[in-house]
Design an enzyme around this catalytic site. Structure first.
Site, PDB file in Angstrom:
ATOM      1  CD1 TRP A   1     -12.062 -11.954 -31.029  1.00 30.16           C
ATOM      2  CD2 TRP A   1     -10.523 -12.286 -29.505  1.00 30.16           C
ATOM      3  NE1 TRP A   1     -11.294 -11.324 -31.580  1.00 30.16           N
ATOM      4  CE2 TRP A   1     -10.265 -11.414 -30.594  1.00 30.16           C
ATOM      5  CE3 TRP A   1      -9.829 -12.455 -28.430  1.00 30.16           C
ATOM      6  CZ2 TRP A   1      -8.991 -10.929 -30.793  1.00 30.16           C
ATOM      7  CZ3 TRP A   1      -8.564 -12.090 -28.689  1.00 30.16           C
ATOM      8  CH2 TRP A   1      -8.040 -11.041 -29.783  1.00 30.16           C
ATOM      9  CG  HIS A   2      -8.986 -14.851 -25.443  1.00 25.04           C
ATOM     10  ND1 HIS A   2     -10.226 -14.105 -25.341  1.00 25.04           N
ATOM     11  CD2 HIS A   2      -7.950 -14.338 -25.636  1.00 25.04           C
ATOM     12  CE1 HIS A   2      -9.747 -12.932 -24.666  1.00 25.04           C
ATOM     13  NE2 HIS A   2      -8.363 -13.092 -24.949  1.00 25.04           N
ATOM     14  N   GLY A   3     -10.121 -18.544 -28.579  1.00 24.01           N
ATOM     15  CA  GLY A   3      -9.962 -19.736 -29.123  1.00 24.01           C
ATOM     16  C   GLY A   3     -11.218 -20.708 -29.212  1.00 24.01           C
TER      17      GLY A   3
ATOM     18  CB  THR B   1     -14.546 -11.864 -23.822  1.00 28.82           C
ATOM     19  OG1 THR B   1     -15.479 -10.754 -23.772  1.00 28.82           O
ATOM     20  CG2 THR B   1     -13.289 -11.561 -23.379  1.00 28.82           C
ATOM     21  N   GLY B   2     -14.547 -14.994 -24.254  1.00 29.41           N
ATOM     22  CA  GLY B   2     -13.779 -16.304 -23.987  1.00 29.41           C
ATOM     23  C   GLY B   2     -13.607 -16.781 -25.544  1.00 29.41           C
TER      24      GLY B   2
END
Lengths: 573, 468
Positions: B318-320, B315-316
């Site tokens: 994926w954001h950048g 999740t983390g």
């Protein structure tokens, strides 16, 4: 109006009606074949109701044909009560649905009318090519090339063109600004427009965009005052102007009452030759300017010093000198306005350099002037200033500090002894103005890590110890606030203890410019105290004496020395 | 192209609506949508439209063969290869620079780092849509799409192409061929678009100016404790309005085209715990990881903690492509783990006020981690929050900023609360009343036009999602 329905609805109703008729036929036949008993009869008026209300169905020919009295009559006559009721309910439901949609249909019509009217107006109304509000040429429609297309640049430019040249865009911009002004309440007339470290509580930031066209040829100073000795001619072919006061060394000169006092007198204008007649001004807002010079995008803050405050400043410096037991040096700092900005763009009555010369002549009786003009001019081909930021690069600060070290007779390491580093930066003018043309326009920020060892203690503005931290905290680096690489922020007072053992203690009284020079002096003094005079809440003269300082360097830009900041010298004593 | 752009609103969207509504049959409408979707994507990324087409083709063929060999090992291998391809494309474009930077840092090598701006916009969103399609095909949850054009429409549908929500194929598979549009759908769509645009342009863009003045432009080290908290709270609201605004526009556009996308945000700041927050924040991403990672077997069985760790790491990440995003993901994973260990029953016993304060604190600090990509600055920020850097309790700059934006901030706080759902619940008949519909339309038109005015030569219109 109440009978209007859209095409989708019409199709749906027709379908429902067809199914209803099919059912009626089917049931009618069924009743006839399976049951010989005569069908129950119902009141015709009631049976007709649902079909009659569905007016749009009549427009549909095939359905109309199905609804022939020949076919309908027997079916209705044979219909059981339950089915009649169901049909009635179904019809009522449809009616309800239809009437429930009416407000939606009206809403859609109004929304579509407004939306498409704006879309069409934006397409057909003439698009402006210049903005009076921003005093610049607006984005032009790009010329097509396959290269630009495949890079996405062409489409991006179309988007910029469309957004920038909206018909009546200046009016819309004003409207937008008026709306934003409703976001909150304005206390003390302050508004945040610039970097935190450059704002001072007492300062009012100017946010209003200037709508005046820039002065293409401005009066250059006539600095021919014979009563001020050794006045150096400035680089706009003029000599030092005559001070307006009768007694330039008067130490009881009145304190300036406003931050932007009107000039006491206006000298006869003398026009200089434009140094870069081809320079194209792209934006001019308040004193911030963006221009194209020689194909390079420049941005800066135009100089507009108030010479009428020079005597007062000189008196303050003299007062300081009287109260301290250290050698006092005054460095009038020269910016891009002296070395880079095309002369015709300057809007001050005098040029920066002319004011520096004038002030130096007044101050030199009480402080040793560190004239950095020659030191910088000798390196003008190097990157000593930023192109799009008001500060100098550390290289400029290095040459200026070198001149000071020479006069103070302290050791000064060669540039090669420093560790050179480079980062991307976005100039402060973008931050001040949010001018779109500067968005994402980076330039190299080169800084130099000193070769020797030292520690830096940080204090608050009342000289209470806060923490120990690096002189140049690289981890805190940000592209937009890159100048905070020099000792975090101006509002801390710093005490640097170096490995130099020469008994020399320096107190630096500065604005933001000299921050970049501090790393260049760590090899020259045993201790350095760095005080931004905008953030000092104690008597600096006493402090200098208490710390046993041997040298005091007062370094200010001319805008600050001759503005409100210059008056702080008086408050510090 | 992005939604908050006058060219999109008054040229692209206008033409798309005209072409869509003059086409009566669904098949023609699908053609219109595909053409406009590809134009939309090609506007900013002409080259990457071929990548999109290629990816759709590979996954279309893979879907057919996976369906054919689902029961055999071939199906398993094919699924694995397809996922490898999809994730490979994502990693190749999005994470290569990050990996090389870290390799350089660890090994002392000086390998060339690719520039940031080569990443196709929205690649994370459409890749995840493709992955959901392939896995659902393999698991037999959906009927494989046998028409390349329709699969292309699903993947490239412009409302959700660049900023989500991540629409599952199962959500819209029936709507591809059969969808109806009622007048109520259109008015609902108009309202959602206006609300979304207002959130983005009126609220988020202006909040971004405050955040920049405190964190980006100013000196973080000189910010006070209150100023740092103020900055990060404003940033949390900025991201919420920005992201949920884009989702609203996407859902509204979908509605006007006859699609019903799932909600992506449900007032996340009213959550009582972090688990609930992630059920309300970016719901489509949370449910994606829940269904495709949290509940899958690893080495033969579901491993609760390993799965949980992977979900929050991903999740983390994926954001950048930056460490702070990984820290951000794991940070939330940590609190969710704690909440899981405490258990729902015990969590419910905690007084509501305490629960809200706890979750708001965790969420707000989390957004600080999200903001600062530079680990050094992140450390300064965290120190500032508790005054560990010797910073003052308050500062003049923040006070002025709060005062000069107090009405904007108040409006933002109100918009974070579920007031509209509350009104709808209390007055159930209200949404159907003509007066309400007219009022809603008038408000929508006003917000739309005001947003348009603010977009004229907008200089503070950040696009947060290029990382994603």
């Amino acid at each position: 109006m109440a009978d209007y329905i859209n095409d989708n609805e019409l199709d749906e109703l027709n379908e429902i009606y067809r199914q209803k008729l099919e059912n009626q036929k089917h049931h009618g036949k069924k009743a006839k074949t399976s049951d010989n008993e005569p069908p129950k009869t119902e009141k015709p008026a009631k049976e007709e109701k649902p079909a009659k209300k569905e007016k749009p169905v009549k427009a549909d020919k095939p359905v109309k044909e199905d609804k022939s009295p020949k076919q309908e009559k027997p079916a209705k006559a044979e219909k059981p009560v339950k089915e009649e009721k169901a049909a009635k309910d179904s019809g009522e439901e449809e009616n309800k649905k239809k009437s429930g949609y009416l407000p939606h249909i009206i809403s859609i019509s109004v929304s579509a009318a407004v939306f498409f009217t704006f879309a069409v107006l934006m397409a057909v109304l003439p698009r402006p090519t210049e903005s009076e509000l921003e005093n610049r040429k607006l984005t032009e429609f790009p010329t097509f090339s396959w290269e630009a297309y495949w890079s996405g640049e062409f489409n991006e430019q179309i988007s910029e063109y469309y957004n920038d040249t909206v018909p009546y865009r200046d009016d819309f911009k004003r409207l937008g600004a008026a709306f934003r002004s409703l976001f909150g309440i304005n206390i003390e007339g302050n508004a945040i427009v610039g970097p935190v470290e450059q704002l001072k509580p007492e300062e009012s930031a100017v946010t209003t965009a200037s709508t005046k066209p820039i002065v293409i040829v401005t009066p250059a100073p006539k600095d021919d005052n014979s009563s001020v000795p050794n006045s150096k001619p400035d680089n706009s072919e003029t000599s030092a102007p005559k001070p307006e006061t009768t007694d330039k060394n008067e130490t009881t000169a009145p304190k300036p009452e406003t931050t932007t006092p009107a000039p006491a007198t206006t000298p006869a204008p003398m026009f200089s030759t434009p140094s870069d007649p081809d320079a194209e001004v792209l934006m001019n807002e308040a004193s911030n300017i963006v221009y194209n010079s020689g194909g390079v995008l420049h941005a800066g803050t135009l100089y507009n010093g108030h010479r009428e405050n020079a005597e007062y400043f000189a008196a303050s410096v003299a007062g300081l000198k009287d109260r301290i037991n250290a050698d006092l040096y005054f460095m009038p700092i020269l910016t891009q306005n002296t070395f880079i900005t095309p002369s015709q763009l300057n809007k001050g009555v005098y040029t920066e350099q002319a004011d520096a010369t004038y002030l130096s002549n007044l101050v030199k009786e009480s402080a040793e002037v560190v004239d950095i003009f020659d030191a910088l001019a000798a390196h003008i081909d190097e990157d000593i200033f930023f192109l799009r930021d008001t500060h100098w690069q550390q290289l400029g600060a290095y040459y200026a500090a070198q001149q000071f070290a020479k006069q103070a007779d302290v050791p000064y390491p060669a540039l090669s002894e420093y560790t050179e580093k480079q980062r991307d930066s976005i100039g402060s003018i973008y931050t001040f103005t949010q001018y779109e043309g500067l968005a994402g326009v980076y330039e190299d920020f080169t800084y130099y890590i000193p070769p020797n060892d030292f520690t830096v203690d940080y204090y608050d503005s009342s000289y209470n110890y806060l923490f120990t931290y690096p002189l140049m905290p690289e981890n805190d680096y940000s592209e937009n606030g890159f100048y905070s690489l020099y000792m975090v922020a101006d509002d801390y007072i710093k005490h640097i203890t170096t490995d130099v053992k020469n008994g020399r203690k320096l107190v630096v009284l500065k604005d933001d410019y000299l921050s970049a020079a501090i790393p260049c002096l760590t090899s020259s003094f045993e201790e350095i105290f760095v005080i931004d005079i905008r953030h000092c809440d104690f008597n600096a003269a006493d402090f200098i004496n208490e710390q046993g300082a041997t040298d005091v360097l007062l370094g200010l830009t001319m805008s600050n020395a001759l503005g409100e900041v210059g008056s702080y010298i008086d408050y510090l004593q | 192209m992005v939604f908050a752009n006058l060219l999109f609103l008054y040229v692209f969207m206008a033409l798309c609506f005209i072409c869509y509504y003059i086409s009566k049959r669904t098949v023609y409408r699908n053609v219109v949508l595909v053409i406009f979707s590809l134009l939309f994507y090609a506007f900013g990324e002409p080259v990457y439209v071929f990548l999109l087409l290629f990816s759709v083709t590979v996954n279309f063929l893979a879907g057919l063969y996976i369906d054919k060999f689902r029961e055999s090992n071939t199906g398993f291998v094919l699924t694995g290869l397809t996922l490898f391809f999809d994730i490979g494309v994502l990693v190749g474009f999005k994470y290569t620079g990050f990996f090389i930077e870290n390799i350089n840092a660890v090994s002392g090598l000086d390998l060339p780092v690719p520039p940031d701006d080569i990443m196709p916009i929205g690649i994370s969103f459409f890749t995840f849509q493709i992955i959901s399609y392939i896995l659902d095909c393999y698991w037999g949850k959906i009927e494989v799409q046998r028409n390349w054009f329709k699969l292309l429409m699903y993947i490239s549908l412009f409302p959700q192409l660049i900023a989500g929500p991540i629409v599952r194929y199962s959500t819209i598979q029936n709507q591809i061929d059969n969808r109806t549009i009622t007048p109520a759908d259109i008015t609902d769509g108009i309202t959602r678009i206006a609300i979304g645009l207002g959130k983005k342009v009126i609220l988020a863009n202006n909040l971004s100016t405050i955040v920049d003045s405190l964190f980006s432009v100013g000196s973080l080290g000189s910010l006070s404790v209150a100023g740092t908290w103020y900055g990060v709270i404003v940033y949390a609201m900025q991201v919420y309005f920005d992201f949920s605004g884009y989702s609203d526009i996407a859902i509204g556009l979908g509605r006007m085209f006859g699609f019903r996308f799932d909600e992506n945000f449900r007032y996340p700041f009213v959550s009582k715990n972090i688990t609930e927050f992630w059920q309300r924040w970016h719901i489509s991403l949370g449910s994606f990881f829940r269904d495709y990672l949290l509940y899958v077997t690893i080495f033969g069985k579901r491993r609760q903690y390993l799965n949980l760790f992977l979900v929050w790491f991903c999740t983390g990440f994926w954001h950048g492509a930056s460490w702070n995003y990984i820290i951000w993901g794991l940070y939330f994973g940590f609190f969710i783990l704690i909440e899981r260990l405490i258990g729902n029953k015990r969590l419910k016993k905690i007084p509501a006020a305490v629960s809200h304060i706890y979750s708001l604190l965790v969420i707000t600090v989390g957004f600080g981690i999200f903001y600062f990509e530079d680990i050094g600055q992140l450390g300064t920020f965290l120190g500032n929050l508790v005054g560990a850097n010797g910073n003052k309790l308050t500062d003049h700059i923040s006070t002025i900023s709060m005062a000069s934006n107090c009405w904007l901030l108040l409006a933002c706080v109100i918009c974070c609360l579920p007031i509209i759902p509350w009104i709808k619940k209390k007055y159930k008949e209200l949404p159907k009343s003509p007066a309400f519909i007219y009022l809603r339309t008038a408000a929508s038109i006003f917000i739309f036009l005001l947003s348009s005015v603010l977009l004229v030569n907008a200089t503070n219109n950040p696009f947060i999602y290029w990382h994603f």
